[in-house]
Write an enzyme that holds these catalytic residues in place. Structure first.
Site, short mmCIF file in Angstrom:
data_model
loop_
_atom_site.label_atom_id
_atom_site.label_comp_id
_atom_site.label_asym_id
_atom_site.label_seq_id
_atom_site.Cartn_x
_atom_site.Cartn_y
_atom_site.Cartn_z
N SER A 157 -30.52 8.53 79.00
CA SER A 157 -31.52 8.20 77.97
C SER A 157 -31.90 9.45 77.22
CB SER A 157 -32.77 7.61 78.62
OG SER A 157 -33.80 7.48 77.67
N TYR A 170 -38.61 7.68 85.49
CA TYR A 170 -37.50 7.29 84.61
C TYR A 170 -36.75 8.53 84.12
CZ TYR A 170 -35.21 4.80 80.70
OH TYR A 170 -34.30 4.26 79.83
N1 LIG Z 1 -33.92 -0.01 75.43
C1 LIG Z 1 -34.12 1.29 75.30
O1 LIG Z 1 -34.97 1.75 74.50
C2 LIG Z 1 -33.29 2.28 76.08
C3 LIG Z 1 -33.24 3.61 75.62
C4 LIG Z 1 -32.46 4.52 76.33
C5 LIG Z 1 -31.77 4.13 77.46
N2 LIG Z 1 -31.88 2.83 77.88
C6 LIG Z 1 -31.10 2.45 79.05
O2 LIG Z 1 -30.11 1.53 78.66
C7 LIG Z 1 -29.75 0.69 79.75
C8 LIG Z 1 -29.74 -0.76 79.32
O3 LIG Z 1 -31.08 -1.16 79.03
P1 LIG Z 1 -31.43 -2.27 77.94
O4 LIG Z 1 -32.09 -1.57 76.82
O5 LIG Z 1 -30.26 -3.12 77.65
O6 LIG Z 1 -32.56 -3.07 78.75
P2 LIG Z 1 -32.63 -4.60 79.27
O7 LIG Z 1 -33.84 -4.65 80.14
O8 LIG Z 1 -32.55 -5.51 78.11
O9 LIG Z 1 -31.29 -4.78 80.12
C9 LIG Z 1 -31.12 -4.22 81.39
C10 LIG Z 1 -30.25 -5.15 82.21
O10 LIG Z 1 -30.04 -4.54 83.50
C11 LIG Z 1 -30.26 -5.52 84.49
N3 LIG Z 1 -30.68 -4.87 85.75
C12 LIG Z 1 -31.85 -4.26 86.00
N4 LIG Z 1 -31.89 -3.83 87.26
C13 LIG Z 1 -30.70 -4.15 87.82
C14 LIG Z 1 -30.13 -3.96 89.09
N5 LIG Z 1 -30.83 -3.37 90.08
N6 LIG Z 1 -28.87 -4.38 89.32
C15 LIG Z 1 -28.16 -4.99 88.34
N7 LIG Z 1 -28.67 -5.24 87.12
C16 LIG Z 1 -29.92 -4.81 86.86
C17 LIG Z 1 -31.35 -6.40 83.93
O11 LIG Z 1 -31.43 -7.69 84.57
C18 LIG Z 1 -30.96 -6.49 82.47
O12 LIG Z 1 -30.08 -7.57 82.21
C19 LIG Z 1 -30.75 1.03 80.86
O13 LIG Z 1 -30.14 1.91 81.79
C20 LIG Z 1 -31.86 1.72 80.13
O14 LIG Z 1 -32.59 2.58 80.97
C21 LIG Z 1 -32.61 1.91 77.21
#
Ligand SMILES: NC(=O)c1ccc[n+]([C@@H]2O[C@H](COP(=O)([O-])OP(=O)(O)OC[C@H]3O[C@@H](n4cnc5c(N)ncnc54)[C@H](O)[C@@H]3O)[C@@H](O)[C@H]2O)c1
Length: 278
Positions: A157, A170
């Site tokens: 991230s 985080y």
């Molecule tokens: N959305 C943002 O602003 C952002 C920014 C930077 C990084 N990220 C990272 O991007 C990645 C994807 O996030 P997103 O934005 O799609 O969020 P999201 O919450 O929409 O999707 C995350 C997915 O991961 C699944 N998940 C969570 N815990 C899990 C586990 N223990 N085992 C298997 N699946 C699991 C959830 O059910 C969900 O479908 C994450 O690692 C997040 O930290 C997100």
């Protein structure tokens, strides 16, 4: 012909958000997909995670592109379950595994570090860092055995690159992913398996588009919505946008997996609208 025709990709957290976008985009480029998602939400989380219905939608979107997908409900913390999904998927999809997207993750509620709950800290680090390690541990042997090289893209991230208060759990876990990438890049280079990190700024997914997060951004409002946090998010980026789209991160995943990036390994790739310089 897609950019990645004939390859097999493993995506964690594939029920929705970036994970679904990666699975569908990789399928559009010609990949067959192994997809997992926990489809379950820890009780203390302030927003709901993906569901079985969400994962079924990912399956439908991949199949609509005429690609195969093996999708299983599995938690990235559960080595046996992740291994079973990989083993089943690789066997069903021709014995190869070329691309891994370690994408599953959760985020906590921003509060001062010394006020954080120890059990919640442990669970978040377990999902966001140990879960990525388990993803890699389950996938790498199949990649080495197949002998085709490959691309592992682990989602860190932008939060791991910048300073600021809050979200220490985080940020620490995501910084750990960057270190994991450097180590793995060294270990897997002889196998032509490249390992890189993605550092997105805010991405327009349910992780940020939820009532609890809107409220943490706008405690002055009773019922803030998406439009009330746009300016606050935009202020964090150099380019005048509040967030990137999941497709922007998927584009980076596809590029890293393609021959265009064949000698790129061990890098931290920000997809961040200049967030780290803002
Ligand atoms: N959305 C943002 O602003 C952002 C920014 C930077 C990084 N990220 C990272 O991007 C990645 C994807 O996030 P997103 O934005 O799609 O969020 P999201 O919450 O929409 O999707 C995350 C997915 O991961 C699944 N998940 C969570 N815990 C899990 C586990 N223990 N085992 C298997 N699946 C699991 C959830 O059910 C969900 O479908 C994450 O690692 C997040 O930290 C997100």
């Amino acid at each position: 012909m897609g950019l990645l025709t004939g390859k097999v990709a493993f995506v964690t957290g594939a029920a929705r958000g970036q994970g679904r976008s990666h699975a569908v985009r990789l399928a559009a480029e010609g990949c067959d997909i192994i997809a997992i998602d926990a489809c379950a939400t820890p009780g203390w989380l302030t927003y709901p995670l993906g569901t079985r219905e969400d994962l079924a939608r990912t399956v439908a979107q991949v199949e609509a592109l005429d690609r195969r997908i093996i999708a299983r409900q599995a938690d990235v913390r559960d080595l046996a379950a992740v291994r079973a999904a990989v083993t089943e998927g690789v066997a069903a999809l021709g014995g190869r595994l070329d691309i891994v997207c370690g994408n599953a993750g959760i985020i906590s509620w921003p509060r001062p570090t010394w006020e954080m709950d120890v059990d919640q800290w442990r669970e978040l680090v377990d999902v966001n860092l140990t879960g990525v390690f388990i993803t890699v541990k389950a996938a790498v042997p199949a990649m080495i055995t197949a002998g085709n090289g490959g691309s592992i893209a682990l989602t860190s991230s932008g939060a791991a690159l910048i300073s600021g208060p809050g979200l220490a759990d985080y940020k620490a876990a995501k910084a750990g992913v960057l270190s994991l990438v450097k180590t793995l890049a060294c270990e897997l280079a002889p196998h032509f398996i490249r390992v890189n990190a993605l550092c997105p700024t805010a991405v327009d997914t349910p992780m940020i588009q939820n009532e609890a997060l809107w409220k943490s951004f706008r405690p002055d409002l009773d019922a803030p919505g998406r439009e009330d946090v746009t300016a606050g998010f935009a202020a964090m980026n150099l380019l005048p946008i509040p967030w990137v789209e999941p497709a922007d991160v998927s584009n980076a995943i596809v590029w890293l997996a393609s021959d265009a990036a064949r000698y790129i390994t061990g890098v931290t790739l920000p997809v961040d609208a200049g967030n780290q310089h803002a």
